[in-house]
Write a protein that holds these residues in place. Structure first.
Motif, PDB file in Angstrom:
ATOM      1  N   PHE B  33       0.862  -1.362   0.108  1.00 38.12           N
ATOM      2  CA  PHE B  33      -0.252   0.389   0.553  1.00 38.12           C
ATOM      3  C   PHE B  33       1.248   0.933  -0.093  1.00 38.12           C
ATOM      4  CE2 PHE B  33      -4.257  -0.588   0.410  1.00 38.12           C
ATOM      5  CZ  PHE B  33      -4.675  -2.015   0.006  1.00 38.12           C
ATOM      6  N   ALA B  34       1.719   0.940   0.028  1.00 37.97           N
ATOM      7  CA  ALA B  34       2.720   2.643  -0.623  1.00 37.97           C
ATOM      8  C   ALA B  34       3.674   2.691  -1.842  1.00 37.97           C
ATOM      9  CB  ALA B  34       4.325   2.033   0.403  1.00 37.97           C
ATOM     10  N   HIS B  35       2.640   1.655  -2.489  1.00 37.63           N
ATOM     11  CA  HIS B  35       2.802   2.276  -3.637  1.00 37.63           C
ATOM     12  C   HIS B  35       2.655   3.227  -4.629  1.00 37.63           C
ATOM     13  CE1 HIS B  35       2.528  -0.159  -8.003  1.00 37.63           C
ATOM     14  NE2 HIS B  35       1.131   1.057  -8.447  1.00 37.63           N
ATOM     15  N   LEU B  78      13.842  -4.183   5.933  1.00 41.90           N
ATOM     16  CA  LEU B  78      14.054  -3.364   6.939  1.00 41.90           C
ATOM     17  C   LEU B  78      12.166  -3.870   8.514  1.00 41.90           C
ATOM     18  CD1 LEU B  78      16.026  -0.004   5.913  1.00 41.90           C
ATOM     19  CD2 LEU B  78      16.524  -2.206   6.923  1.00 41.90           C
ATOM     20  N   ILE B  79      11.068  -3.273   7.676  1.00 41.56           N
ATOM     21  CA  ILE B  79      10.511  -3.041   8.123  1.00 41.56           C
ATOM     22  C   ILE B  79       9.035  -4.480   7.655  1.00 41.56           C
ATOM     23  CG2 ILE B  79       7.861  -1.946   8.643  1.00 41.56           C
ATOM     24  CD1 ILE B  79       9.818  -0.094   7.410  1.00 41.56           C
ATOM     25  N   LEU B  80       8.839  -4.927   6.180  1.00 38.27           N
ATOM     26  CA  LEU B  80       7.934  -5.678   6.598  1.00 38.27           C
ATOM     27  C   LEU B  80       7.964  -7.343   6.626  1.00 38.27           C
ATOM     28  CD1 LEU B  80       6.662  -4.389   2.437  1.00 38.27           C
ATOM     29  CD2 LEU B  80       5.289  -4.199   5.458  1.00 38.27           C
ATOM     30  N   VAL B  81       9.231  -7.597   7.047  1.00 41.32           N
ATOM     31  CA  VAL B  81       9.927  -8.920   6.708  1.00 41.32           C
ATOM     32  C   VAL B  81       9.493  -9.637   8.265  1.00 41.32           C
ATOM     33  CG1 VAL B  81      12.419  -7.798   8.128  1.00 41.32           C
ATOM     34  CG2 VAL B  81      12.280 -10.258   7.030  1.00 41.32           C
ATOM     35  N   ARG B  82       8.980  -7.981   9.096  1.00 38.76           N
ATOM     36  CA  ARG B  82       8.633  -8.179  10.843  1.00 38.76           C
ATOM     37  C   ARG B  82       7.811  -9.319  10.672  1.00 38.76           C
ATOM     38  NH1 ARG B  82      13.287  -6.095  13.479  1.00 38.76           N
ATOM     39  NH2 ARG B  82      14.432  -5.378  11.731  1.00 38.76           N
ATOM     40  N   ILE B  83       6.486  -8.565   9.459  1.00 40.55           N
ATOM     41  CA  ILE B  83       5.047  -8.772   9.972  1.00 40.55           C
ATOM     42  C   ILE B  83       4.799  -9.549   8.536  1.00 40.55           C
ATOM     43  CG2 ILE B  83       4.558  -6.974  11.455  1.00 40.55           C
ATOM     44  CD1 ILE B  83       4.138  -5.804   8.999  1.00 40.55           C
ATOM     45  N   GLY B  85       3.018 -12.429   7.069  1.00 40.56           N
ATOM     46  CA  GLY B  85       2.585 -13.641   6.843  1.00 40.56           C
ATOM     47  C   GLY B  85       1.000 -12.878   7.562  1.00 40.56           C
ATOM     48  N   MET B  86       1.013 -12.031   7.837  1.00 38.54           N
ATOM     49  CA  MET B  86       0.333 -11.156   8.361  1.00 38.54           C
ATOM     50  C   MET B  86      -0.227 -10.273   7.785  1.00 38.54           C
ATOM     51  SD  MET B  86       1.221 -11.711  12.705  1.00 38.54           S
ATOM     52  CE  MET B  86       2.733 -10.140  12.661  1.00 38.54           C
ATOM     53  N   SER B  87      -1.804 -10.657   7.064  1.00 36.85           N
ATOM     54  CA  SER B  87      -1.723  -9.412   6.116  1.00 36.85           C
ATOM     55  C   SER B  87      -2.233  -8.243   6.251  1.00 36.85           C
ATOM     56  CB  SER B  87      -3.257 -10.303   4.833  1.00 36.85           C
ATOM     57  OG  SER B  87      -3.759 -11.073   5.484  1.00 36.85           O
ATOM     58  N   ILE B  88      -3.494  -8.291   7.019  1.00 39.76           N
ATOM     59  CA  ILE B  88      -3.300  -6.705   7.928  1.00 39.76           C
ATOM     60  C   ILE B  88      -2.585  -6.359   8.115  1.00 39.76           C
ATOM     61  CG2 ILE B  88      -4.985  -6.517   9.551  1.00 39.76           C
ATOM     62  CD1 ILE B  88      -6.620  -7.547   7.107  1.00 39.76           C
ATOM     63  N   SER B  89      -1.624  -6.400   9.310  1.00 36.12           N
ATOM     64  CA  SER B  89      -0.058  -5.957   9.532  1.00 36.12           C
ATOM     65  C   SER B  89       0.662  -5.596   8.709  1.00 36.12           C
ATOM     66  CB  SER B  89       0.450  -6.588  10.119  1.00 36.12           C
ATOM     67  OG  SER B  89      -0.391  -7.281  11.757  1.00 36.12           O
ATOM     68  N   GLU B  90       0.606  -6.532   7.224  1.00 43.41           N
ATOM     69  CA  GLU B  90       0.922  -5.575   6.114  1.00 43.41           C
ATOM     70  C   GLU B  90       0.625  -4.692   5.578  1.00 43.41           C
ATOM     71  OE1 GLU B  90       3.049 -10.249   5.259  1.00 43.41           O
ATOM     72  OE2 GLU B  90       1.150  -9.322   4.351  1.00 43.41           O
ATOM     73  N   ILE B  91      -0.808  -4.467   5.421  1.00 41.71           N
ATOM     74  CA  ILE B  91      -1.680  -3.599   4.981  1.00 41.71           C
ATOM     75  C   ILE B  91      -1.476  -2.584   5.264  1.00 41.71           C
ATOM     76  CG2 ILE B  91      -3.935  -2.482   3.930  1.00 41.71           C
ATOM     77  CD1 ILE B  91      -4.435  -5.223   3.329  1.00 41.71           C
ATOM     78  N   ILE B  92      -1.507  -2.445   6.498  1.00 37.75           N
ATOM     79  CA  ILE B  92      -0.897  -1.381   8.045  1.00 37.75           C
ATOM     80  C   ILE B  92       0.199  -0.447   7.478  1.00 37.75           C
ATOM     81  CG2 ILE B  92      -1.770  -0.741  10.220  1.00 37.75           C
ATOM     82  CD1 ILE B  92      -3.663  -2.380  10.847  1.00 37.75           C
ATOM     83  N   ALA B  93       1.071  -1.041   7.918  1.00 37.01           N
ATOM     84  CA  ALA B  93       2.657  -1.200   7.586  1.00 37.01           C
ATOM     85  C   ALA B  93       2.791  -0.770   6.701  1.00 37.01           C
ATOM     86  CB  ALA B  93       3.286  -2.301   7.935  1.00 37.01           C
ATOM     87  N   SER B  94       2.283  -0.733   5.868  1.00 32.97           N
ATOM     88  CA  SER B  94       2.874  -0.538   3.925  1.00 32.97           C
ATOM     89  C   SER B  94       2.740   0.604   3.964  1.00 32.97           C
ATOM     90  CB  SER B  94       3.265  -1.506   2.749  1.00 32.97           C
ATOM     91  OG  SER B  94       1.371  -2.158   2.874  1.00 32.97           O
TER      92      SER B  94
END
Lengths: 248, 288
Positions: B33-35, B78-83, B85-94
């Motif tokens: 979502f940082a696209h 740096l960031i996404l690797v830590r979360i 597989g948790m798709s909601i967190s991936e969306i929020i973080a990106s």
């Protein structure tokens, strides 16, 4: 060459592998036999490092707590904490349970993806070898992986694993769902592969009968423990093994 | 006639915007979502290099593309690797990263319509009585070229094939020595690169504004949902569906309905065919 010592795997509090040790020398074929849920696939995933990856994912998703204990030595080095990709690079290649063919890729593309670790010349040579040892694949190079029969899938899965240039090939239930005739033919092919490619093979199976003649050494797995081990003759003459696997 | 020509151009524009997003999702199941933010970032970096450092345009473009690809890869590492597989967190973080980039740029002074990139080619040409400037023709040509290049990359290179394997069955790919984190970094870098390419082709048509980041993200998500998440053919087809729908509503209803069309397309798709035109939401679970 390859040795696992005291492997323990817990799913939460359930013990899936209990103190299993096994060894496999150069050019040997080692069999691991056991019924469903005896721990064969857990063992194969642990040896190839996939279990580390599964445990990591479960931890992240807050799922099952998977605990691994024991050590795995390969060529004089402890690899029990190496990532799957590192173990694969060292030559330990798993041909996984239920084959896991890439369904949307053609047969040829499956093999090409398998050649990720191979140099171009190696890949070309291995591709030729795969078609030589599994001639039925030559007729279906363009067919998608999802449309193959069980036997074709298994040939492709082994071929794909060979493309990765294994030194130790782990085969997880290669005979699953195949007709008896194909089972014996495939067992013979596995033996040929070990001899012609100089690969050591560990094969996990519940159908011991076709595999037993080709192994150098074998283990019987029961409820996560290796209860019997021995070479081909010792296993075949063990009364318990005889009654459980050969119906005599 | 102008509906046809501008429909094609608008569709190519949408396809360019969505390509990077669908690539990353298709390969790594990462909703990036940082696209849109990466899109604007590419434009701004290029503008800085061009106007502050006075670099030649070609060099500025190459550097901007490279930098944005690195930013994308670093974002995963740096960031996404830590979360993972948790798709909601991936969306929020990106999305948070995207917000930080976009609003950071706004705070840093990216405001108003004064930030523009020059067109690659000045001038225009008449096609069947409709005047089209060269940059818009380039959008179609380069868009097709980019699709072709990505197609070749995924089907005929070692890294591309590895990405394709990873997308289909992660565990099988792992057994073959393909590393999932490395592939995710590669796909993020590649997706960011396509976002940057899209930006540098499309931004000369307007000006570099922060809002474009949000607009691009909405369009990319719309195209991907209508086409079926992670499907290339679906994404391209969907850009034509939405692209022509937008041009038609602009011609007959008014230009301010453009985003409504995109959102409506998402809603209709989710009601009528939730997996999208070409989506395969695991219809065939493992057959044993």
């Amino acid at each position: 060459m390859f040795e696992a010592l005291g492997l323990m795997v817990f799913y939460e509090n359930m013990l899936a592998l209990n103190n299993v040790s096994l060894a496999c020398g150069d050019n040997q074929i080692v069999g691991v036999f056991g019924a469903n849920s005896a721990g064969k696939s857990t063992l194969m995933y642990t040896l190839s490092g996939i279990m580390e990856d599964i445990a990591k994912k479960e931890l992240m998703a807050g799922g099952e707590r998977i605990t691994l204990r024991g050590s795995i030595n390969y060529k004089g080095r402890d690899i029990s904490h190496d990532k799957p990709s590192k173990r694969a690079k060292a030559g330990i290649i798993l041909c996984p349970e239920r084959r896991r063919i890439f369904p949307e890729s053609s047969v040829l593309e499956n093999l090409k993806i398998g050649g990720y670790l191979a140099k171009p010349a190696q890949a070309a040579e291995t591709l030729e070898y795969v078609f030589k040892i599994f001639p039925p694949l030559t007729k279906i190079v363009r067919r998608l992986g999802g449309f193959l029969s069980g036997g074709e899938q298994q040939m492709l899965a082994i071929g794909r694993a060979l493309m990765a240039q294994p030194k130790l090939l782990l085969l997880d239930e290669p005979l699953l769902g195949l007709s008896p005739a194909i089972q014996y033919w495939l067992a013979k092919s596995i033996k040929e592969i070990a001899e012609e490619r100089g690969v050591a093979i560990i094969v996990a199976e519940q159908y011991a009968r076709p595999i037993m003649p080709i192994i150098d050494y074998g283990y019987i797995l029961e409820n996560g423990s290796a209860v019997v081990e021995g070479d081909k003759d010792e296993l075949m003459n063990n009364p318990d093994v005889k009654s459980a696997y050969f119906g005599a | 006639m102008d509906i046809l020509i501008y429909g094609v151009i608008n569709s190519a524009t949408l396809a360019l915007m969505a390509l990077g997003f669908t690539l990353v999702y298709g390969v790594s199941r990462l909703p990036n979502f940082a696209h849109g933010a990466l899109y604007v970032l590419a434009g701004y970096i290029c503008w800085l290099l061009l106007n502050r450092l006075g670099l030649p345009y070609i060099l500025a473009i190459a550097l901007a593309l490279g930098l944005v690809a690195v930013v994308g890869g670093a974002m995963y590492q740096l960031i996404l690797v830590r979360i993972r597989g948790m798709s909601i967190s991936e969306i929020i973080a990106s999305y948070a990263i995207g917000l930080a980039i976009l609003e950071g740029l706004r705070w840093g002074g990216l405001k108003g319509g004064t930030f523009t990139l020059p067109a690659f080619l000045e001038g225009s040409v008449d096609i069947a009585g409709v005047s089209v400037d060269f940059q818009r023709i380039l959008v179609v040509v380069l868009g097709a070229l980019l699709v072709g290049l990505l197609y070749f990359f995924v089907n005929h290179t070692r890294l591309g094939l590895a990405l394709k394997g990873m997308a289909q069955d992660e565990r099988a790919a792992l057994t073959l020595g393909i590393d999932s984190d490395r592939m995710a970094v590669a796909s993020m870098a590649l997706g960011s690169l396509s976002a940057a390419i899209a930006a540098l082709i499309l931004l000369p048509l307007g000006s570099i504004v922060v809002e474009a980041g949000y607009h691009v993200l909405i369009m990319a998500v719309a195209v991907c949902i209508v086409g079926g998440l992670g499907s290339w053919t679906g994404a391209i087809l969907a850009s034509f569906v939405i692209g022509f729908a937008q041009i038609l509503t602009t011609a007959y209803l008014g230009a301010h309905f453009q985003v409504v069309v995109a959102i409506l397309a998402i809603i209709l798709t989710l009601i009528l065919r939730p997996s999208g035109l070409f989506g395969k939401q695991k219809e065939l679970e493992e057959r044993v």
